[in-house]
Design a protein around this motif. Sequence first.
Motif, PDB file in Angstrom:
ATOM      1  N   ASP A 335      43.911  -5.984  69.662  1.00  9.91           N
ATOM      2  CA  ASP A 335      43.243  -4.822  70.230  1.00  9.91           C
ATOM      3  C   ASP A 335      43.930  -4.329  71.490  1.00  9.91           C
ATOM      4  N   ASP A 336      44.706  -5.186  72.158  1.00 11.42           N
ATOM      5  CA  ASP A 336      45.433  -4.767  73.343  1.00 11.42           C
ATOM      6  C   ASP A 336      46.612  -3.871  72.987  1.00 11.42           C
ATOM      7  N   LEU A 337      47.032  -3.891  71.730  1.00 10.45           N
ATOM      8  CA  LEU A 337      48.169  -3.097  71.317  1.00 10.45           C
ATOM      9  C   LEU A 337      47.738  -1.783  70.677  1.00 10.45           C
ATOM     10  N   GLN A 338      46.456  -1.563  70.549  1.00 13.84           N
ATOM     11  CA  GLN A 338      45.936  -0.334  69.972  1.00 13.84           C
ATOM     12  C   GLN A 338      45.125   0.391  71.025  1.00 13.84           C
ATOM     13  N   GLY A 339      45.120   1.702  71.068  1.00 16.35           N
ATOM     14  CA  GLY A 339      44.231   2.522  71.857  1.00 16.35           C
ATOM     15  C   GLY A 339      43.657   1.911  73.114  1.00 16.35           C
ATOM     16  N   GLY A 340      42.895   2.709  73.839  1.00 16.39           N
ATOM     17  CA  GLY A 340      42.187   2.224  75.005  1.00 16.39           C
ATOM     18  C   GLY A 340      43.060   2.016  76.219  1.00 16.39           C
ATOM     19  N   GLY A 341      44.326   2.453  76.167  1.00 13.00           N
ATOM     20  CA  GLY A 341      45.208   2.257  77.293  1.00 13.00           C
ATOM     21  C   GLY A 341      45.005   3.310  78.362  1.00 13.00           C
ATOM     22  N   TYR A 342      45.894   3.290  79.374  1.00 11.92           N
ATOM     23  CA  TYR A 342      45.716   4.184  80.502  1.00 11.92           C
ATOM     24  C   TYR A 342      45.767   5.648  80.083  1.00 11.92           C
ATOM     25  N   HIS A 343      46.481   5.968  78.991  1.00 14.67           N
ATOM     26  CA  HIS A 343      46.550   7.348  78.529  1.00 14.67           C
ATOM     27  C   HIS A 343      45.186   7.854  78.073  1.00 14.67           C
ATOM     28  N   GLU A 344      44.405   6.984  77.412  1.00 16.00           N
ATOM     29  CA  GLU A 344      43.071   7.390  76.992  1.00 16.00           C
ATOM     30  C   GLU A 344      42.106   7.422  78.172  1.00 16.00           C
ATOM     31  N   VAL A 345      42.302   6.515  79.133  1.00 20.40           N
ATOM     32  CA  VAL A 345      41.507   6.562  80.364  1.00 20.40           C
ATOM     33  C   VAL A 345      41.749   7.888  81.077  1.00 20.40           C
TER      34      VAL A 345
END
Length: 467
Positions: A335-345
């Motif tokens: 899950d750390d390699l999919q979505g939810g990163g700083y770009h989505e924040v």
Amino acid sequence: MKLVILGGGGFRVPLVFSAVLAARHRVAITEVVLHDADAARLSVMHRVLTAQAERPATDGGARPDGARGSGQAPGPGLRVHATTDLDEAVAGADVIFAAIRVGGTHGRVLDEQVALKHGLLGQETIGPGGLAYALRTLPMMDHVAARIAELAPRAWTINFTNPAGLITEAMRTHLGDRVVGICDTPIGLVRRVARVLGVDPAAESVQVDYLGLNHLGFLHGLHVEGVDRLPELLADDALLGQIEEARTLGLDWVRARGAIPNEYLYYYDYAREATATIRGADQTRGEFLDAQQAAFYLEAARAEDPRALWAHTLAEREATYMAEARDADASRDDDDLQGGGYHEVAVDLMAALLAGERHRMILDVANDGIVPTLVDDAVIEVPCVVSEGTIRAEVPPTPLALDELALVTAVKSADRGIICAARSGSRQRAWHAFAVHPLVDSAAVARDLVDAYIRAHPTIAAVLVEP
């Protein structure tokens, strides 16, 4: 609505753009401007983004860049263009994403190597490497912030230029509350804990008890309808072992702390072990990325469609993130390699500031009395409610413990000292800032570090011109 991406030739820009594309039904972005001083890299990323805009994912599935599609086409009228002229880029902007790397990945290599040669941690944002990174970045970010204030005074600036908290604090001199720092690590931590506990972190009944600085924060609790669920997580090996941060720092040590630290606390709590591992590796993280990115941009410049090459390179990059903090046979959570990163924040924050959405998120904002030992304009990392163009920090129910407070105060002292050094050009101020940092154990070594960074970095030599 005009979105500007400063550092638009950077490798991770397609992640940001894919998130913007997926959110166009939420925020009516009509123009995206990429700015970068490196024209060659800027050209590559402009081609990647243009292809993304012309051929988006329409099935709700995975995009070529690894993010998730929303089924939304980019829609008519979205213009993507690139420029090396800062004033042209920011003039009239509505929102600005700042992700600038002064000196490129080669600068990071030097930041790491100088520290390691002095027997200290060589890491991008933590310790002496982070202070050196800040020294060569601050003059540029002061200039950028001043131009934004002049040419786009009503724009929101969302900063992820590292060291994010320190840089955001410096930019506040020019932009005040209209600049906000973001990082995905605290939000990722909260999401992982909430998932293991079966809690919706966005629910109004949930209160996130988190406090600290960027890359130096602590999750003290997760309150659901007034009941803290964190103790049951700390008491259960099976549950706690599902949390990446707990595995990284050790389940017993997390229990001893009584809180779940941000993953970057590994570098403070296990400084000797981290330094030994980095020194024993074939190459530092900076050396790996410098070689990887040089090869990517060279090949991408010749590729007919560089998106597939970019996606492959990204997967390799993400899989090796913080490898020194894990066992040799361990890997990051899927899950750390999919979505939810700083770009989505960043996109969620943009939607709350410009499009009337309401979000609760952890941001880098002014202290305003939350941590009593810090001045009000010091930037801290704390849960916030963002809606209708306002950001309101929530005072966490748990104050920092004495050991946490000591660490936060010492690091903030070093941060503010580096800002003063960069603006005054004073080597003495830089020496003091390095010496008071918790990961520099000698004033004599601190002085040697400053001299070594001046020799290694022409950009730092150009900053520190006074005794």
